[in-house]
Design a protein around this motif. Structure first.
Motif, PDB file in Angstrom:
ATOM      1  N   GLU A  10      46.208 -10.519 -33.154  1.00  0.00           N
ATOM      2  CA  GLU A  10      44.952 -10.602 -33.007  1.00  0.00           C
ATOM      3  C   GLU A  10      43.991  -8.925 -33.869  1.00  0.00           C
ATOM      4  N   GLY A  14      45.411 -10.202 -37.432  1.00  0.00           N
ATOM      5  CA  GLY A  14      44.317 -10.913 -37.583  1.00  0.00           C
ATOM      6  C   GLY A  14      44.698 -12.029 -37.424  1.00  0.00           C
ATOM      7  N   TYR A  16      44.376 -15.236 -35.046  1.00  0.00           N
ATOM      8  CA  TYR A  16      44.014 -15.377 -34.238  1.00  0.00           C
ATOM      9  C   TYR A  16      44.342 -17.094 -33.210  1.00  0.00           C
TER      10      TYR A  16
END
Length: 58
Positions: A10, A14, A16
């Motif tokens: 994360e 980036g 998730y």
């Protein structure tokens, strides 16, 4: 381990993923190489030689 790895995905990339997405997590783990130190990274990748501006960093 899994929670920490998901947090790294994360924060750094980036990406998730939920803990239930085990196949995607396993795939991500296979794609990321973790080194114990910067020196180990430099030795394994040769990156230091290609980027002399970072050679003086400690």
């Amino acid at each position: 381990m899994k929670y920490g790895f998901l947090k790294i995905l994360e924060l750094e990339f980036g990406i998730y993923l939920k803990e239930q997405e085990t196949e995607k997590i396993e795939l991500a783990e296979k794609c990321i190489e973790i080194y114990d130190s910067v020196e180990e990274f430099y030795k394994a990748t040769g990156w230091k030689r290609d980027n002399p501006e970072s050679a003086n960093l400690e």
